[in-house]
Design an enzyme around this catalytic site. Sequence first.
Site, PDB file in Angstrom:
ATOM      1  N   GLY A   1       0.805  -1.227   0.000  1.00  0.00           N
ATOM      2  CA  GLY A   1       0.000   0.000   0.000  1.00  0.00           C
ATOM      3  C   GLY A   1       0.833   1.271   0.000  1.00  0.00           C
TER       4      GLY A   1
ATOM      5  N   LYS B   1       4.420   1.051   1.485  1.00  0.00           N
ATOM      6  CA  LYS B   1       5.408   0.496   0.548  1.00  0.00           C
ATOM      7  C   LYS B   1       5.871   1.576  -0.436  1.00  0.00           C
ATOM      8  CE  LYS B   1       6.159  -3.034  -2.963  1.00  0.00           C
ATOM      9  NZ  LYS B   1       5.607  -4.151  -3.753  1.00  0.00           N
TER      10      LYS B   1
ATOM     11  N   ASP C   1       3.989  -6.449  15.463  1.00  0.00           N
ATOM     12  CA  ASP C   1       2.646  -5.883  15.576  1.00  0.00           C
ATOM     13  C   ASP C   1       2.759  -4.561  16.343  1.00  0.00           C
ATOM     14  OD1 ASP C   1       0.060  -5.228  16.302  1.00  0.00           O
ATOM     15  OD2 ASP C   1      -0.496  -7.266  16.898  1.00  0.00           O
TER      16      ASP C   1
ATOM     17  N   TYR D   1     -12.767   5.011  12.899  1.00  0.00           N
ATOM     18  CA  TYR D   1     -11.602   5.366  12.086  1.00  0.00           C
ATOM     19  C   TYR D   1     -11.417   6.882  12.061  1.00  0.00           C
ATOM     20  CZ  TYR D   1      -8.572   5.625   7.924  1.00  0.00           C
ATOM     21  OH  TYR D   1      -7.544   5.885   7.044  1.00  0.00           O
ATOM     22  N   CYS D   2     -12.502   7.623  11.815  1.00  0.00           N
ATOM     23  CA  CYS D   2     -12.407   9.091  11.788  1.00  0.00           C
ATOM     24  C   CYS D   2     -11.888   9.613  13.129  1.00  0.00           C
ATOM     25  CB  CYS D   2     -13.776   9.716  11.499  1.00  0.00           C
ATOM     26  SG  CYS D   2     -14.290   9.577   9.788  1.00  0.00           S
TER      27      CYS D   2
ATOM     28  N   THR E   1      -6.024   0.990  -2.042  1.00  0.00           N
ATOM     29  CA  THR E   1      -5.205   0.017  -1.307  1.00  0.00           C
ATOM     30  C   THR E   1      -6.142  -0.895  -0.515  1.00  0.00           C
ATOM     31  OG1 THR E   1      -5.062   1.331   0.705  1.00  0.00           O
ATOM     32  CG2 THR E   1      -3.394   1.776  -0.980  1.00  0.00           C
TER      33      THR E   1
HETATM   34  N1  LIG Z   1      -5.757   4.188   1.176  1.00  0.00           N
HETATM   35  C1  LIG Z   1      -6.349   5.298   1.482  1.00  0.00           C
HETATM   36  O1  LIG Z   1      -7.322   5.725   0.832  1.00  0.00           O
HETATM   37  C2  LIG Z   1      -5.859   6.157   2.615  1.00  0.00           C
HETATM   38  C3  LIG Z   1      -6.283   7.491   2.680  1.00  0.00           C
HETATM   39  C4  LIG Z   1      -5.848   8.282   3.730  1.00  0.00           C
HETATM   40  C5  LIG Z   1      -4.977   7.770   4.675  1.00  0.00           C
HETATM   41  N2  LIG Z   1      -4.585   6.475   4.584  1.00  0.00           N
HETATM   42  C6  LIG Z   1      -3.681   5.996   5.603  1.00  0.00           C
HETATM   43  O2  LIG Z   1      -2.492   5.572   4.985  1.00  0.00           O
HETATM   44  C7  LIG Z   1      -1.872   4.567   5.809  1.00  0.00           C
HETATM   45  C8  LIG Z   1      -1.532   3.346   4.980  1.00  0.00           C
HETATM   46  O3  LIG Z   1      -2.738   2.773   4.550  1.00  0.00           O
HETATM   47  P1  LIG Z   1      -2.867   1.962   3.196  1.00  0.00           P
HETATM   48  O4  LIG Z   1      -3.927   2.625   2.413  1.00  0.00           O
HETATM   49  O5  LIG Z   1      -1.552   1.777   2.566  1.00  0.00           O
HETATM   50  O6  LIG Z   1      -3.463   0.590   3.740  1.00  0.00           O
HETATM   51  P2  LIG Z   1      -2.948  -0.922   3.608  1.00  0.00           P
HETATM   52  O7  LIG Z   1      -3.981  -1.721   4.311  1.00  0.00           O
HETATM   53  O8  LIG Z   1      -2.628  -1.240   2.204  1.00  0.00           O
HETATM   54  O9  LIG Z   1      -1.591  -0.904   4.428  1.00  0.00           O
HETATM   55  C9  LIG Z   1      -1.543  -0.954   5.826  1.00  0.00           C
HETATM   56  C10 LIG Z   1      -0.328  -1.760   6.250  1.00  0.00           C
HETATM   57  O10 LIG Z   1      -0.308  -1.816   7.674  1.00  0.00           O
HETATM   58  C11 LIG Z   1      -0.041  -3.173   8.067  1.00  0.00           C
HETATM   59  N3  LIG Z   1      -0.595  -3.421   9.389  1.00  0.00           N
HETATM   60  C12 LIG Z   1      -1.887  -3.651   9.719  1.00  0.00           C
HETATM   61  N4  LIG Z   1      -2.016  -3.890  11.018  1.00  0.00           N
HETATM   62  C13 LIG Z   1      -0.758  -3.825  11.545  1.00  0.00           C
HETATM   63  C14 LIG Z   1      -0.238  -3.989  12.845  1.00  0.00           C
HETATM   64  N5  LIG Z   1      -1.046  -4.264  13.889  1.00  0.00           N
HETATM   65  N6  LIG Z   1       1.100  -3.866  13.027  1.00  0.00           N
HETATM   66  C15 LIG Z   1       1.921  -3.592  11.974  1.00  0.00           C
HETATM   67  N7  LIG Z   1       1.470  -3.426  10.728  1.00  0.00           N
HETATM   68  C16 LIG Z   1       0.149  -3.526  10.508  1.00  0.00           C
HETATM   69  C17 LIG Z   1      -0.709  -4.010   6.993  1.00  0.00           C
HETATM   70  O11 LIG Z   1      -0.223  -5.338   6.977  1.00  0.00           O
HETATM   71  C18 LIG Z   1      -0.381  -3.210   5.752  1.00  0.00           C
HETATM   72  O12 LIG Z   1       0.859  -3.594   5.187  1.00  0.00           O
HETATM   73  C19 LIG Z   1      -2.843   4.323   6.954  1.00  0.00           C
HETATM   74  O13 LIG Z   1      -2.482   5.110   8.073  1.00  0.00           O
HETATM   75  C20 LIG Z   1      -4.162   4.813   6.394  1.00  0.00           C
HETATM   76  O14 LIG Z   1      -5.073   5.172   7.405  1.00  0.00           O
HETATM   77  C21 LIG Z   1      -4.979   5.657   3.576  1.00  0.00           C
HETATM   78  C1  LIG Z   2     -14.509  12.472   4.824  1.00  0.00           C
HETATM   79  C2  LIG Z   2     -14.661  11.076   4.360  1.00  0.00           C
HETATM   80  C3  LIG Z   2     -14.354  10.147   5.452  1.00  0.00           C
HETATM   81  C4  LIG Z   2     -14.593   8.768   4.987  1.00  0.00           C
HETATM   82  C5  LIG Z   2     -14.055   7.873   5.988  1.00  0.00           C
HETATM   83  C6  LIG Z   2     -13.925   6.520   5.453  1.00  0.00           C
HETATM   84  C7  LIG Z   2     -12.812   6.056   5.019  1.00  0.00           C
HETATM   85  C8  LIG Z   2     -11.531   6.800   4.876  1.00  0.00           C
HETATM   86  C9  LIG Z   2     -10.434   6.146   4.478  1.00  0.00           C
HETATM   87  C10 LIG Z   2      -9.191   6.800   4.086  1.00  0.00           C
HETATM   88  O1  LIG Z   2      -8.391   7.238   5.150  1.00  0.00           O
HETATM   89  C11 LIG Z   2      -9.508   7.960   3.212  1.00  0.00           C
HETATM   90  C12 LIG Z   2     -10.127   7.433   2.021  1.00  0.00           C
HETATM   91  C13 LIG Z   2     -11.223   7.867   1.498  1.00  0.00           C
HETATM   92  C14 LIG Z   2     -11.903   9.110   1.881  1.00  0.00           C
HETATM   93  C15 LIG Z   2     -13.180   9.198   1.117  1.00  0.00           C
HETATM   94  C16 LIG Z   2     -13.530  10.254   0.499  1.00  0.00           C
HETATM   95  C17 LIG Z   2     -12.696  11.447   0.402  1.00  0.00           C
HETATM   96  C18 LIG Z   2     -13.594  12.632   0.180  1.00  0.00           C
HETATM   97  C19 LIG Z   2     -12.725  13.804  -0.115  1.00  0.00           C
HETATM   98  C20 LIG Z   2     -13.526  15.060  -0.143  1.00  0.00           C
HETATM   99  O2  LIG Z   2     -14.662  15.082   0.322  1.00  0.00           O
HETATM  100  O3  LIG Z   2     -13.003  16.044  -0.630  1.00  0.00           O
END
Ligand SMILES: NC(=O)c1ccc[n+]([C@@H]2O[C@H](COP(=O)([O-])OP(=O)(O)OC[C@H]3O[C@@H](n4cnc5c(N)ncnc54)[C@H](O)[C@@H]3O)[C@@H](O)[C@H]2O)c1
Ligand SMILES: CCCCC/C=C\C=C\[C@H](O)C/C=C\C/C=C\CCCC(=O)O
Length: 212
Positions: A18, A21, A66, A153-154, A190
């Site tokens: 994700g 990486k 972990d 999560y929020c 991801t």
């Molecule tokens: N993908 C999105 O849309 C998005 C948007 C905003 C923020 N984020 C944030 O980005 C970061 C990375 O998320 P991602 O999208 O790459 O998700 P992902 O699920 O692809 O990656 C998360 C990684 O964390 C690892 N992980 C999970 N539990 C764990 C634990 N207990 N200990 C150690 N490692 C653990 C997983 O194995 C995985 O490799 C997160 O903080 C996520 O909240 C993601």
């Molecule tokens: C404000 C939207 C919160 C949604 C919470 C659910 C999941 C969030 C996961 C990730 O961290 C972020 C990924 C997606 C967010 C979804 C929409 C983004 C909307 C952006 C905008 O309104 O401008």
Amino acid sequence: MSGTIKTKNVFLTGGAQGLGKSYVDGFLAEGGKVVFGDINATVGAATEKEFAEKYGKDNVKFIEFDVTDGPKFEEAFQTAVDFLDSVDLMVNNAAMMVENLWENTISLNYTGVVRGTFLAYEHMRKDKGGKGGRIINISSVAGLRNSELAPVYCGTKQAVRSFTSSLAMAPDVKQLGIEYAVLCPGAADTDILRNLNTRIRYAHLFQAEMAS
Ligand SMILES: NC(=O)c1ccc[n+]([C@@H]2O[C@H](COP(=O)([O-])OP(=O)(O)OC[C@H]3O[C@@H](n4cnc5c(N)ncnc54)[C@H](O)[C@@H]3O)[C@@H](O)[C@H]2O)c1
Ligand SMILES: CCCCC/C=C\C=C\[C@H](O)C/C=C\C/C=C\CCCC(=O)O
């Protein structure tokens, strides 16, 4: 972007896949040395192999641990220090979004970030012999806005944003030589979104959408 990353020695959580990486790839491409942790041993080892072939085995190391296990996190941090000599940049990236596993989500997304921040803080602080450094905590657009789709999560992502911004306000940050940043990315394709269970947990919210 080339040449913009001055930080050389990086420790990052959740780097097997994700966004984590891709951050590891970016740091290595800029000439950095990276230790990344992850709970997923298989994918973590494959990622380590891929980057060792691309950037050299002396520049990258994977540690299976972990983030919610405090003593293991401390042990992993020490292993990272041994490999890197010192950690200049700590990235607290690992997170999950499984609303019905709310205690695990809080433990990983918030407690884990606080623990990682304080581990790095103690290591980096110049008043105790450290070299200073940067701590980047990964929040989300969900740390800036509210949503009924993922309240737990929020909450964790807003806590990460507030915690990091509050630390950065401390009057001694310059003296300690530690800089803080919090990132709030938007949606990326991801596993955290692919495995989303909110449509099951909050199915009632989607009934109108499914019927149309
Ligand atoms: N993908 C999105 O849309 C998005 C948007 C905003 C923020 N984020 C944030 O980005 C970061 C990375 O998320 P991602 O999208 O790459 O998700 P992902 O699920 O692809 O990656 C998360 C990684 O964390 C690892 N992980 C999970 N539990 C764990 C634990 N207990 N200990 C150690 N490692 C653990 C997983 O194995 C995985 O490799 C997160 O903080 C996520 O909240 C993601
Ligand atoms: C404000 C939207 C919160 C949604 C919470 C659910 C999941 C969030 C996961 C990730 O961290 C972020 C990924 C997606 C967010 C979804 C929409 C983004 C909307 C952006 C905008 O309104 O401008």
